[in-house]
Design a protein around this motif. Structure first.
Motif, mmCIF file in Angstrom:
data_model
loop_
_atom_site.group_PDB
_atom_site.id
_atom_site.type_symbol
_atom_site.label_atom_id
_atom_site.label_comp_id
_atom_site.label_asym_id
_atom_site.label_seq_id
_atom_site.Cartn_x
_atom_site.Cartn_y
_atom_site.Cartn_z
ATOM 1 N N TRP A 734 0.831 -1.201 0.000
ATOM 2 C CA TRP A 734 0.000 0.000 0.000
ATOM 3 C C TRP A 734 0.864 1.248 0.000
ATOM 4 C CZ3 TRP A 734 -0.409 3.806 3.752
ATOM 5 C CH2 TRP A 734 -1.477 4.692 3.615
ATOM 6 N N CYS A 735 1.945 1.220 0.736
ATOM 7 C CA CYS A 735 2.845 2.375 0.771
ATOM 8 C C CYS A 735 3.454 2.650 -0.598
ATOM 9 C CB CYS A 735 3.963 2.143 1.797
ATOM 10 S SG CYS A 735 3.382 2.136 3.514
ATOM 11 N N ASP A 736 3.786 1.619 -1.316
ATOM 12 C CA ASP A 736 4.346 1.810 -2.655
ATOM 13 C C ASP A 736 3.335 2.477 -3.582
ATOM 14 O OD1 ASP A 736 6.639 0.651 -1.741
ATOM 15 O OD2 ASP A 736 6.131 -1.357 -2.483
ATOM 16 N N MET A 737 2.085 2.066 -3.494
ATOM 17 C CA MET A 737 1.047 2.660 -4.340
ATOM 18 C C MET A 737 0.849 4.136 -4.015
ATOM 19 S SD MET A 737 -1.758 -0.448 -4.269
ATOM 20 C CE MET A 737 -2.952 0.534 -5.126
ATOM 21 N N VAL A 738 0.861 4.444 -2.744
ATOM 22 C CA VAL A 738 0.667 5.843 -2.359
ATOM 23 C C VAL A 738 1.855 6.691 -2.795
ATOM 24 C CG1 VAL A 738 0.384 7.393 -0.380
ATOM 25 C CG2 VAL A 738 -0.839 5.226 -0.433
ATOM 26 N N ASN A 739 3.058 6.186 -2.624
ATOM 27 C CA ASN A 739 4.247 6.945 -3.033
ATOM 28 C C ASN A 739 4.253 7.186 -4.538
ATOM 29 O OD1 ASN A 739 5.398 7.270 -0.470
ATOM 30 N ND2 ASN A 739 6.272 5.209 -0.522
ATOM 31 N N GLU A 740 3.848 6.188 -5.285
ATOM 32 C CA GLU A 740 3.797 6.349 -6.747
ATOM 33 C C GLU A 740 2.775 7.398 -7.144
ATOM 34 O OE1 GLU A 740 3.123 3.600 -10.755
ATOM 35 O OE2 GLU A 740 3.001 2.720 -8.737
ATOM 36 N N ALA A 741 1.619 7.438 -6.443
ATOM 37 C CA ALA A 741 0.603 8.450 -6.753
ATOM 38 C C ALA A 741 1.111 9.852 -6.442
ATOM 39 C CB ALA A 741 -0.666 8.167 -5.966
ATOM 40 N N PHE A 742 1.906 9.981 -5.401
ATOM 41 C CA PHE A 742 2.415 11.294 -5.042
ATOM 42 C C PHE A 742 3.497 11.791 -5.995
ATOM 43 C CE2 PHE A 742 1.252 10.768 -0.274
ATOM 44 C CZ PHE A 742 -0.074 11.032 -0.599
ATOM 45 N N LYS A 743 4.158 10.874 -6.684
ATOM 46 C CA LYS A 743 5.255 11.266 -7.567
ATOM 47 C C LYS A 743 4.789 11.692 -8.948
ATOM 48 C CE LYS A 743 8.678 8.284 -5.301
ATOM 49 N NZ LYS A 743 9.581 7.113 -5.477
ATOM 50 N N LYS A 744 3.577 11.377 -9.350
ATOM 51 C CA LYS A 744 3.093 11.688 -10.705
ATOM 52 C C LYS A 744 2.921 13.188 -10.871
ATOM 53 C CE LYS A 744 0.631 7.387 -11.720
ATOM 54 N NZ LYS A 744 -0.679 6.797 -12.076
ATOM 55 N N THR A 745 3.332 13.671 -12.086
ATOM 56 C CA THR A 745 3.117 15.072 -12.463
ATOM 57 C C THR A 745 2.092 15.210 -13.583
ATOM 58 O OG1 THR A 745 5.003 14.926 -13.982
ATOM 59 C CG2 THR A 745 5.427 15.738 -11.757
ATOM 60 N N SER A 746 1.831 14.134 -14.269
ATOM 61 C CA SER A 746 0.791 14.095 -15.306
ATOM 62 C C SER A 746 0.011 12.796 -15.147
ATOM 63 C CB SER A 746 1.413 14.170 -16.710
ATOM 64 O OG SER A 746 2.298 13.080 -16.918
ATOM 65 N N ASP A 747 -1.180 12.793 -15.757
ATOM 66 C CA ASP A 747 -2.079 11.643 -15.586
ATOM 67 C C ASP A 747 -2.256 11.320 -14.100
ATOM 68 O OD1 ASP A 747 -2.260 11.479 -18.334
ATOM 69 O OD2 ASP A 747 -0.629 10.012 -18.479
ATOM 70 N N LYS A 748 -2.552 12.350 -13.329
ATOM 71 C CA LYS A 748 -2.702 12.185 -11.886
ATOM 72 C C LYS A 748 -3.976 11.419 -11.570
ATOM 73 C CE LYS A 748 -0.396 16.580 -10.844
ATOM 74 N NZ LYS A 748 -0.540 17.891 -10.192
#
Length: 1507
Positions: A734-748
């Motif tokens: 779950w932490c990996d998914m959240v970190n990946e969502a926070f790193k996106k700059t496009s297609d958020k």
């Protein structure tokens, strides 16, 4: 010495934090764990009710001896016990020696010698003085020898026994020979030499010491106290109960100590003799191997070995009576493992009330003050002093470890609902997480996995404490957390040590008492040993402390040693709990228990496996911890089972260990509770061993026969571990998914997708961490931004245009509406939308909204850029700004411009600049002017505003300056004339401001001008003005603030006139006179005795009466209001005639009243005197008005002149100065430029007196009058001689006893028989009497008055005076009237009422003091006056009856008038002399009290001190 450690951390959670107990404890753990303990104060509202059934709650406490709790004290007591036991087994009575007046510390002495190498090394190196210093005895150097003797006598044999050496080897080392006994001898205990009765002995070269080697317990209080230490103490001067048959040799054979000194004989023994000696019988001595001296051969009651009494160390003088043990049996008995120390149970059962009464009584008696007044610091210091005291034995009781299941919990419980209905409040606290019945079984606590109820860990225990009851240093079972809640009572003092210092603490405790730990390695688990925190801190152990008060929680962390004691009577409850972070610590505890061979309370492996079997219900953090612990456990199990295979153990059976009782699955060697696996042998199927101690299981069976009993096979553990890993790794995924969502700059991700991630964390019960908190904040922020953007773009509500833009200013200018956003905030909000890790709609619309705002700002700046913007334009811009819900900086500028315009309009309106021709409007006031300036200060600066402000301030300064000048004139700070004041008011009128002080000054100028006009009119009159007129003008001018020159002149004239009046008043008026000067100088216009009542009350009248009297006198003073002197004189003459006429009428009326010619219905006809009461007692007649007066109502006449006469106070109104004095006053009056009414009256009086004097001289110049005058002078001389003779006779008679009837004789005056009265013609006598009357009413002293009085007195015939003051009872009875009876009854009632109010005692006392004055003194002193002023002859009227019937009352009244007003000496006797003050008060005094003689009082005037 105890000193307080630092305080532990204290936490105060808020409502939100307090809702999750274990979560909050985990939150504070990084800080609190460093101290070992912490205190938590709940929110104020959290106050659980006390649920214990107080009436049925009963318990039996433990008995604690405070000084046995200390480890240093206990090791000393146990050492003394062992020494006493050692000597007791030898049949010897042990007595504790004393050195220097104190009990010798045997343990300290033994330890000091041990540290220096032992007894032999200390003796060899001569270190006994060093030992003396180590024992801390401030003794001289020779006391080292005393210590050596005590050690050699008592402790050295004990050392030999403890060392385990054979007695034979010790004897050989000491070179002791084999001896033969010649006779029975007695050897003192403690010698290390043997006695040979056959050969001579050499004495020791050691000098004898006078210090007694033994102390009798019966005479030693300290030793007597030591006998009571602990239930396991023996000896110390007393024989044990089981050895009652043994007795001391000292009691059997009293021997002088000088005869029992140690004797040693050095004899050479051949080695071959010893080698050739053989033991032929078992009855031979085990020391010398001989059987000689059978009478001195002892047989051991334990092993039946034989020993000579002189072969023993120390040697015995005789065979002990009773049981005796040999050295081997003594060593065996003394080296036995001692029983573990523990607390005894009290014999009495208590209730809470009875225990509380006992506890409070103990504390108040111990500290000699109420329990609530004893400071906690004092109790703390006293507790640790008692712990370290060896002599003081204090016992307390502690209700500890009381089971909740049997007695009930202090918290409400849901199980209590089965017995009674719980209230809503009780139900709330019964479900609370902080309820100690719920805390151990919460979801995050691992104890909930234990199926059974473990009392004290899973089920709380309650504690009822009293002062000094203590809990010693300990850690919780399995090193778990513990929580303690104080329900009520006095504080509980806690001490804590962090887990990092636990091993250091254990080492300090072990080093302090190694003997205790050698016998009981788990001593610290017994909760019976404590140590002073100061000692621990000195050894480098960190210690904290705190006082737990009622309503507070205490938390102890894993392996944190803690101890404490109770300050007084209290009630607490405690329980254990195990959160996830405890798991690794718990595994370390199991290994420690295995090493210490301590029984486990529960199986750690069982809890871990039980929790791991249901991973889905676990908290992620718990799952991660369990996973790591189970991984370690599985690896250890693999290694241990591999070792079993190496041992050849191949047999295995599955065993459900959780179904077995804990005592049936304990390791036989280490007592660990087994769960995963254990090994059994065929010979002992009920015994098992853990895999760590397989080799210790059985010594007979082969290891190949052992059977492995297991709960899980090695293949079953990995799947369980895998499920745990998945549960623990779910959080990582779950932490990996959240970190990946926070790193996106496009297609958020969208906002709903982020919410899905958040819901997954809640469903998975993921632990609180930074990432979860960030996700929650991002979701919350995105929701807020979505609502705001939607409100700005789609659903923004336009405000209705305001008709009054100032209403908008009221909201926006003074801080703005806080809901509005600024342009920068809108721009920041736009950037915030762009930076969110999720995509939101309305981003483009927000950008357009920002552009519209920027256009509006540009138009506002253009409008404000104009020099004088129109009000309409500003108003329109303000209305347009209302459509934006923004806080724009340009909007306040618009409001400022509108405010400036409105202020300038107000200024023009108040200063009449807009319509100068409007005369009806009042000028501006100073308050309005100041308000305009104050309003202008709040207006934004601008050139027109600043110019108007300058003009207003200049106008205000000018107006205030003229107003201040006028105020100074009105308050007399500046003296100004009428001209100066007029100039001020004229200039003030030129200022367009209303000035109230200047207006008042104008009014004052008008009043001053009117006053000057009055002064001029008075000055222009034909006559000088009256004093009253000038005084009225002065009173009018004083309050005026205008300076007037005429006022000073008038004041000086008034002052001169007033001084003349004062001087004249002193000459004419008596002291405390009721008449004014003008009344005295003018003829009496009204002749009445109404003033008499006022004269009677002159001593008690108030200021109000004085004011009333003054007004009355003023109203009756002025004979005329005319200012013409001629009219004034004519009116004075007229008043003279009226005075004579009224006086003649008054005399006739009084004479008729005295003769009884009056109307019977007229009640006033029988009233006399100024008091208006009937006659009573002795009375005086006035020569002018002929009225009669009581002697108690009027001042008595002076007795120094026999020719004087009595005038009543109403006729004798003044001092009557001489004519020459009056003429000097008239000369002063002529110099005054003021008319004084008293002066005019004095002039008229002087003319009247001079006219009377001329007329009297003409009459007296006739021959008839001259002859009569000479005759009168001769007659007066004879009378005086007779009076002197009578006075001498009275003096002689005072010393003789006399009858009351003799008083009449004493009062008579004997007259010469040859003296005859003077005869005058009727015309001359009538003319003289008329002149006498007119002369008496003159307020001037003239010599002609006395001459006329002498002639008239000479014409009076001599009469018997007895009837004047002694009225016969028969006459009185015949003349009583009904009116007098009523008056008598009224008088009696008043008299009785006065007696009741004042009390009979006071009246009797007063009468007793002046009792000598009743008849004799009064009659003797006033006989002359009574002779000359008597009742008229003839018929005695009815009013005289009162004098007889109320004689006692008259005497009392007379006596009250004759009370000495000084510090009375109370003279007694037949005759007491009195004197009356001539200074004005007319009070009476004893001659003795004022220190004058009777002759001085008679011949000269007397003035008292007050006058």
């Amino acid at each position: 010495e105890f000193y307080a450690p630092p305080e532990c951390p204290v936490f105060e959670p808020n409502e939100e934090e307090f809702a999750d107990p274990l979560g909050y404890i985990n939150k504070i753990r990084p800080i609190a764990e460093k101290a070992g303990i912490c205190k938590i104060r709940p929110p104020p509202h959290w106050q659980p009710p006390f649920a214990i059934d107080v009436e049925n709650f009963r318990f039996t406490p433990r008995v604690q001896r405070i000084n046995e709790l200390g480890i240093h004290t206990r090791i000393r007591l146990q050492f003394i016990e062992n020494v006493a036991k050692f000597w007791d087994l030898q049949g010897q009575v042990f007595k504790l020696p004393h050195v220097g007046g104190k009990a010798l510390d045997l343990y300290g002495l033994h330890d000091s010698v041990r540290q220096l190498g032992g007894f032999q090394d200390v003796c060899k190196n001569k270190l006994w003085n060093t030992v003396c210093n180590k024992v801390s005895l401030s003794l001289p150097k020779n006391f080292g020898t005393v210590l050596r003797q005590h050690y050699e006598r008592i402790l050295y044999p004990f050392d030999i026994m403890k060392s385990g050496e054979k007695m034979e080897s010790v004897a050989s080392e000491l070179k002791l020979p084999t001896v033969k006994c010649k006779k029975k001898t007695m050897h003192q205990v403690g010698g290390n030499q043997s006695v040979s009765p056959e050969s001579p002995m050499k004495r020791s070269k050691r000098k004898p010491v006078d210090e007694p080697l033994f102390a009798d317990v019966s005479n030693n209080k300290e030793l007597a106290k030591l006998q009571l230490f602990g239930p396991k103490m023996v000896g110390l001067g007393l024989m044990a109960e089981q050895k009652g048959r043994m007795r001391s040799y000292m009691s059997s054979y009293p021997v002088d100590p000088a005869e029992t000194k140690i004797k040693v004989e050095n004899m050479e023994v051949k080695k071959e003799d010893i080698a050739s000696a053989t033991i032929d019988s078992i009855d031979n001595c085990k020391m010398c191997s001989k059987d000689s001296n059978d009478s001195l051969l002892l047989l051991c009651d334990g092993c039946d070995d034989s020993y000579h009494t002189f072969c023993l160390i120390p040697p015995l003088q005789n065979v002990p009576i009773g049981e005796w043990r040999c050295p081997k049996c003594i060593a065996k008995e003394c080296n036995k493992k001692t029983q573990a120390y523990g607390f005894e149970q009290a014999r009495k059962e208590y209730t809470l009330q009875s225990f509380g009464e006992m506890a409070d009584a103990f504390k108040s008696e111990y500290f000699t003050k109420p329990v609530h007044m004893v400071p906690t610091e004092a109790v703390e210091r006293e507790f640790w002093r008692l712990v370290g005291s060896l002599e003081e034995d204090l016992t307390v009781e502690y209700g500890a470890d009381i089971h909740v299941i049997e007695n009930g919990s202090g918290f409400p419980r849901m199980c209590d609902a089965e017995r009674r209905q719980l209230s809503s409040e009780e139900e709330e606290y019964a479900k609370s997480g902080w309820n100690l019945n719920n805390l151990p079984v919460q979801e995050q606590s691992l104890l909930r996995s234990i199926s059974g109820d473990i009392s004290g860990m899973k089920i709380p225990w309650v504690y009822v404490g009293m002062c000094f009851s203590a809990f010693c240093w300990h850690i919780e079972d399995h090193w778990t957390y513990s929580i303690n809640y104080m329900h009520w009572g006095e504080p509980k003092t806690w001490y804590g040590i962090p887990r990092e210092d636990a091993m250091k603490f254990e080492q300090v405790m072990h080093d302090s008492a190694p003997e205790l730990f050698r016998h009981h390695p788990d001593l610290l688990h017994h909760l019976v040993t404590t140590m002073n925190p100061a000692t621990l801190m000195n050894k480098g152990v960190r210690v904290v402390r705190t006082n737990q008060c009622a309503g507070e929680f205490m938390i102890t962390f894993p392996r944190a040693y803690h101890a404490g004691f109770n300050q007084g009577y209290n009630f607490a409850e405690a329980v254990n709990f195990c959160p996830a972070d405890w798991v690794p610590v718990g595994r370390q505890c199991v290994a420690h228990y295995r090493k210490m061979k301590k029984t486990c309370v529960f199986s750690h492996e069982e809890i871990v496996c039980k929790v791991a079997n249901n991973p889905s219900s676990l908290d992620v953090q718990v799952a991660a911890v369990i996973y790591r612990d189970m991984l370690i456990m599985m690896q250890q199990e693999k290694e241990l089972r591999k070792q079993l295979i190496d041992l050849g153990i191949t047999k295995a059976d599955r065993e459900a260990f959780e179904l077995l009782p804990d005592d049936e699955r304990q390791c036989l060697f280490c007592r660990t509770t087994c769960f995963l696996s254990a090994v059994t042998c065929p010979c002992k199927p009920d015994s098992l061993a853990c895999l760590y101690h397989v080799k210790n299981l059985c010594s007979t069976c082969n290891t190949t026969d052992y059977v492995l009993r297991y709960r899980y096979s090695l293949d079953e553990l990995p799947p369980i571990l895998h499920k745990l890993k998945q549960r623990a790794e779910a959080f990582d995924t779950w932490c990996d998914m959240v970190n990946e969502a926070f790193k996106k700059t496009s297609d958020k991700l969208t906002l709903p997708e982020l919410k899905v991630l958040l819901s997954e964390s809640e469903e998975g019960k993921f632990p609180e961490n930074d990432l979860l908190q960030r996700l929650k904040s991002v979701v919350n922020e995105a929701e807020i931004c979505s609502r705001v953007s939607q409100q700005l773009v789609n659903t923004r509500k336009h405000r209705t245009r305001l008709k009054d833009p100032m209403s908008t200013m009221s909201v926006n200018a003074a801080g703005m509406n806080r809901c509005c956003l600024t342009l920068n905030e809108i721009k920041a909000f736009y950037k915030q939308l762009q930076n969110l890790p999720c995509a939101l709609p309305h981003l483009k619309q927000v950008s357009e909204y920002i552009e519209n705002i920027q256009d509006f700002i540009a138009s506002v700046e253009v409008g404000l850029g104009k020099e004088e913007p129109a009000m309409d334009e500003i108003t329109k811009l303000l209305e347009d700004s209302s459509q934006f819900d923004l806080d724009l900086p340009q909007i306040p500028l618009l409001h400022q411009a509108l405010q400036q315009a409105r202020w300038l309009k107000d200024v023009r309106s108040h200063l009449l600049l807009e319509d100068p021709e409007d005369e009806d409007r009042a000028p501006v006031t100073l308050e309005q002017l100041r308000k305009l300036i104050d309003d202008g200060i709040s207006v934004a600066p601008k050139q027109s505003v600043e110019r108007a402000m300058a003009e207003l301030q200049e106008l205000l300064v000018l107006a205030e300056s003229w107003e201040a000048k006028a105020r100074d004139c009105l308050t007399n700070k500046v003296q100004v004339s009428i001209t100066g004041a007029t100039s001020i008011t004229d200039k003030a009128k030129q200022i367009p401001v209303a000035l109230p002080q200047c207006a008042k000054l104008g009014e004052a100028i008008k009043k001053a001008q009117a006053w000057l006009n009055k002064v001029k009119s008075v000055q222009n009159q034909d006559y000088y003005p009256y004093f009253e007129v000038l005084e009225a003008l002065s009173h009018q001018a004083r309050p005026m603030s205008i300076k007037m020159e005429q006022l000073a002149l008038i004041e000086s004239q008034i002052s001169s006139a007033r001084s003349w009046k004062e001087q004249t008043s002193k000459i004419f008026l008596k002291k405390n006179s009721l008449f004014t000067l003008l009344q005295v100088l003018n003829p009496r216009v009204e002749i009445s005795s109404s003033v008499g009542a006022k004269w009677r009350k002159r001593k008690n009248r108030s200021s109000i009466d004085d004011q009333h009297l003054e007004k009355t006198n003023k109203s009756n003073t002025n004979l005329s209001d005319s200012t013409d002197p001629i009219k004034v004189v004519a009116e004075f003459k007229e008043a003279e005639k009226k005075e004579m006429e009224m006086l003649i009428l008054l005399r006739e009326s009084n004479d008729a009243k005295a003769l009884g010619f009056f109307d019977a219905d007229d009640e006033d006809a029988v009233l006399y005197c100024i008091c208006k009461k009937p006659s009573s007692g002795f009375m005086l007649q006035c020569e002018v008005c002929h009225d009669w007066f009581h002697t108690s109502c009027v001042p008595l006449p002076k007795l120094n002149n026999s020719k004087s006469r009595f005038l009543c106070p109403l006729c004798h109104r003044s001092r009557r100065p001489h004519l020459t004095t009056i003429l000097s006053l008239l000369l002063q009056l002529q110099r005054l430029p003021v008319r004084i009414r008293e002066g005019e009256a004095l002039q008229c009086l002087t003319e009247r007196a001079m006219s009377w004097q001329d007329k009297a001289r003409r009459i007296l110049s006739t021959d008839e009058c001259q002859n009569a005058l000479q005759r009168a002078v001769k007659l007066a001389g004879d009378t005086e001689g007779v009076e002197k003779n009578n006075s001498r006779r009275r003096k002689q008679r005072t010393s003789e006893s006399h009858h009351p009837d003799d008083e009449k004789k004493l009062c008579k005056i004997e007259r010469s028989a040859d003296v005859t009265p003077v005869c005058l013609s009727k015309e001359t006598k009538s003319q003289l009497e008329s002149m006498m009357l007119e002369g008496d009413i003159l307020e001037v002293s003239l010599p002609e008055t006395q001459n006329i009085w002498r002639i008239l007195q000479a014409t009076q015939p001599m009469k018997d005076d007895n009837h004047h003051y002694h009225i016969s009872e028969s006459t009185c009875e015949n003349n009583k009237s009904q009116s007098l009876k009523s008056s008598e009854r009224d008088e009696d009632k008043k008299r009785k009422k006065r007696e009741e109010q004042s009390g009979g005692k006071r009246k009797k006392k007063l009468n007793s003091k002046v009792g000598q004055l009743n008849h004799k003194s009064i009659t003797n002193n006033y006989y002359l006056y009574r002779r000359r002023h008597t009742w008229p002859s003839g018929k005695i009227s009815n009013h005289k009856v009162k004098g007889k019937t109320s004689r006692r009352k008259r005497e009392n009244e007379r006596n009250r008038c004759l009370i000495c007003f000084l510090q009375c000496l109370q003279p007694m006797g037949e005759e007491v002399n009195w004197v009356q003050c001539d200074g004005g008060c007319e009070e009476w005094f004893h001659c003795v009290c004022v220190e004058i003689s009777a002759s001085e009082a008679k011949d000269s005037d007397y003035v008292c001190q007050s006058c």
